[in-house]
Design a protein around this motif. Structure first.
Motif, mmCIF file in Angstrom:
data_model
loop_
_atom_site.group_PDB
_atom_site.id
_atom_site.type_symbol
_atom_site.label_atom_id
_atom_site.label_comp_id
_atom_site.label_asym_id
_atom_site.label_seq_id
_atom_site.Cartn_x
_atom_site.Cartn_y
_atom_site.Cartn_z
ATOM 1 N N LEU A 17 7.710 35.253 60.052
ATOM 2 C CA LEU A 17 6.628 35.970 60.744
ATOM 3 C C LEU A 17 6.994 37.433 60.976
ATOM 4 O O LEU A 17 8.182 37.773 61.050
ATOM 5 N N PRO A 18 5.991 38.293 61.152
ATOM 6 C CA PRO A 18 6.276 39.654 61.597
ATOM 7 C C PRO A 18 7.065 39.566 62.910
ATOM 8 O O PRO A 18 6.752 38.755 63.769
ATOM 9 N N GLY A 19 8.111 40.357 63.015
ATOM 10 C CA GLY A 19 8.918 40.337 64.229
ATOM 11 C C GLY A 19 10.086 39.364 64.185
ATOM 12 O O GLY A 19 10.855 39.276 65.134
ATOM 13 N N ALA A 20 10.264 38.642 63.078
ATOM 14 C CA ALA A 20 11.370 37.677 62.968
ATOM 15 C C ALA A 20 12.720 38.366 62.819
ATOM 16 O O ALA A 20 13.751 37.758 63.063
ATOM 17 N N ARG A 104 17.833 33.099 46.633
ATOM 18 C CA ARG A 104 17.756 32.142 47.739
ATOM 19 C C ARG A 104 16.802 32.679 48.789
ATOM 20 O O ARG A 104 16.909 33.829 49.203
ATOM 21 N N ILE A 105 15.907 31.826 49.214
ATOM 22 C CA ILE A 105 14.917 32.186 50.216
ATOM 23 C C ILE A 105 15.399 31.644 51.565
ATOM 24 O O ILE A 105 15.736 30.461 51.671
ATOM 25 N N VAL A 106 15.422 32.507 52.576
ATOM 26 C CA VAL A 106 15.859 32.107 53.910
ATOM 27 C C VAL A 106 14.730 32.400 54.896
ATOM 28 O O VAL A 106 14.290 33.547 55.016
ATOM 29 N N HIS A 107 14.281 31.357 55.570
ATOM 30 C CA HIS A 107 13.243 31.511 56.589
ATOM 31 C C HIS A 107 13.914 31.839 57.915
ATOM 32 O O HIS A 107 14.672 31.037 58.448
ATOM 33 N N LEU A 108 13.635 33.033 58.436
ATOM 34 C CA LEU A 108 14.084 33.409 59.775
ATOM 35 C C LEU A 108 13.018 32.890 60.724
ATOM 36 O O LEU A 108 11.988 33.522 60.933
ATOM 37 N N ARG A 109 13.254 31.699 61.247
ATOM 38 C CA ARG A 109 12.237 31.012 62.046
ATOM 39 C C ARG A 109 12.216 31.555 63.469
ATOM 40 O O ARG A 109 13.232 31.651 64.145
ATOM 41 N N VAL A 110 11.012 31.899 63.897
ATOM 42 C CA VAL A 110 10.761 32.376 65.253
ATOM 43 C C VAL A 110 9.380 31.872 65.653
ATOM 44 O O VAL A 110 8.482 31.778 64.811
ATOM 45 N N SER A 111 9.214 31.526 66.916
ATOM 46 C CA SER A 111 7.901 31.059 67.370
ATOM 47 C C SER A 111 6.937 32.243 67.410
ATOM 48 O O SER A 111 7.363 33.401 67.551
ATOM 49 N N PRO A 112 5.647 31.973 67.316
ATOM 50 C CA PRO A 112 4.669 33.065 67.427
ATOM 51 C C PRO A 112 4.828 33.840 68.741
ATOM 52 O O PRO A 112 4.688 35.063 68.763
ATOM 53 N N GLU A 113 5.147 33.143 69.826
ATOM 54 C CA GLU A 113 5.289 33.798 71.131
ATOM 55 C C GLU A 113 6.490 34.753 71.133
ATOM 56 O O GLU A 113 6.392 35.893 71.609
ATOM 57 N N ALA A 114 7.613 34.296 70.581
ATOM 58 C CA ALA A 114 8.800 35.157 70.517
ATOM 59 C C ALA A 114 8.560 36.332 69.573
ATOM 60 O O ALA A 114 8.999 37.455 69.850
ATOM 61 N N ALA A 115 7.856 36.087 68.469
ATOM 62 C CA ALA A 115 7.542 37.170 67.535
ATOM 63 C C ALA A 115 6.706 38.245 68.228
ATOM 64 O O ALA A 115 6.955 39.442 68.061
ATOM 65 N N MET A 116 5.736 37.823 69.038
ATOM 66 C CA MET A 116 4.902 38.796 69.762
ATOM 67 C C MET A 116 5.734 39.586 70.768
ATOM 68 O O MET A 116 5.533 40.799 70.928
ATOM 69 N N ARG A 117 6.659 38.936 71.456
ATOM 70 C CA ARG A 117 7.531 39.661 72.397
ATOM 71 C C ARG A 117 8.338 40.715 71.663
ATOM 72 O O ARG A 117 8.473 41.843 72.133
ATOM 73 N N ARG A 118 8.866 40.355 70.514
ATOM 74 C CA ARG A 118 9.668 41.297 69.727
ATOM 75 C C ARG A 118 8.815 42.471 69.232
ATOM 76 O O ARG A 118 9.232 43.606 69.296
ATOM 77 N N ILE A 119 7.638 42.157 68.745
ATOM 78 C CA ILE A 119 6.747 43.201 68.228
ATOM 79 C C ILE A 119 6.311 44.156 69.336
ATOM 80 O O ILE A 119 6.176 45.352 69.120
#
Length: 182
Positions: A17-20, A104-119
């Motif tokens: 996600l954006p902000g990950a 190699r594809i790596v998913h930097l998993r973050v919740s939508p709520e945490a992504a919004m805090r970061r953004i």
């Protein structure tokens, strides 16, 4: 040299996600691995002479996604790098297959709520979130993209790790023989 100390010979592609933290982590990991780093949004801005936000406003999302696909095709033959495509890159049909294997594809998993805090702490304009309810849009993006992110070779839960721990994990993945979930 053993496989535990030899880097694999493909791109390390950070998705999420954006902000990950794709760009932040990508720069740090590239430095540690001694590889070039390429942020798709920055590269597209350089090539078009427009910010991503302006490009979206003038040309639309479909035109932007076409540029991402073209850049991915170009990078498929490039020497190994650490790549940070935008959060929606995974929605482009066939892009993952263009880079792997050996990438190699790596998913930097973050919740939508945490992504919004970061953004909210960032000055970067996110075109898809420029609307009345960006939190709802972020949840919608997660729902639409989760299955695509789950196609990654690895998953790193960036909410539970420090920046240093994420960097260390990604460097370790670049030295690992067989993809899996971490």
């Amino acid at each position: 040299m053993t496989s535990s100390t030899t880097q694999f010979d493909g791109h390390l592609v950070l998705v999420g996600l954006p902000g990950a933290g794709k760009s932040t982590m990508g720069r740090a990991v590239a430095k540690r691995l001694g590889r070039p780093f390429l942020d798709f949004d920055t590269e597209i801005e350089l090539r078009t002479g427009r910010s991503v936000a302006r490009f979206f406003a003038e040309q639309g999302e479909a035109a932007f996604r076409a540029l991402e696909v073209a850049l991915t095709r170009e990078l498929a033959a490039a020497p190994p790098m650490v790549l940070a495509p935008g959060g929606g890159w995974v929605t482009n049909a066939g892009v993952i297959e263009l880079l792997r294997p050996p990438g190699r594809i790596v998913h930097l998993r973050v919740s939508p709520e945490a992504a919004m805090r970061r953004i909210s702490r960032s000055r970067i304009v996110r075109p898809l979130l420029q609307q009345a309810d960006p939190e709802a849009k972020m949840r919608s993006l997660w729902e639409a993209r989760a299955a695509l992110y789950n196609r990654a070779d690895y998953v790193v839960d960036v909410e539970t790790l420090t920046t240093q721990q994420v960097t260390d994990s990604l460097v370790a993945l670049a030295h690992e023989g067989t993809p899996g979930v971490g």
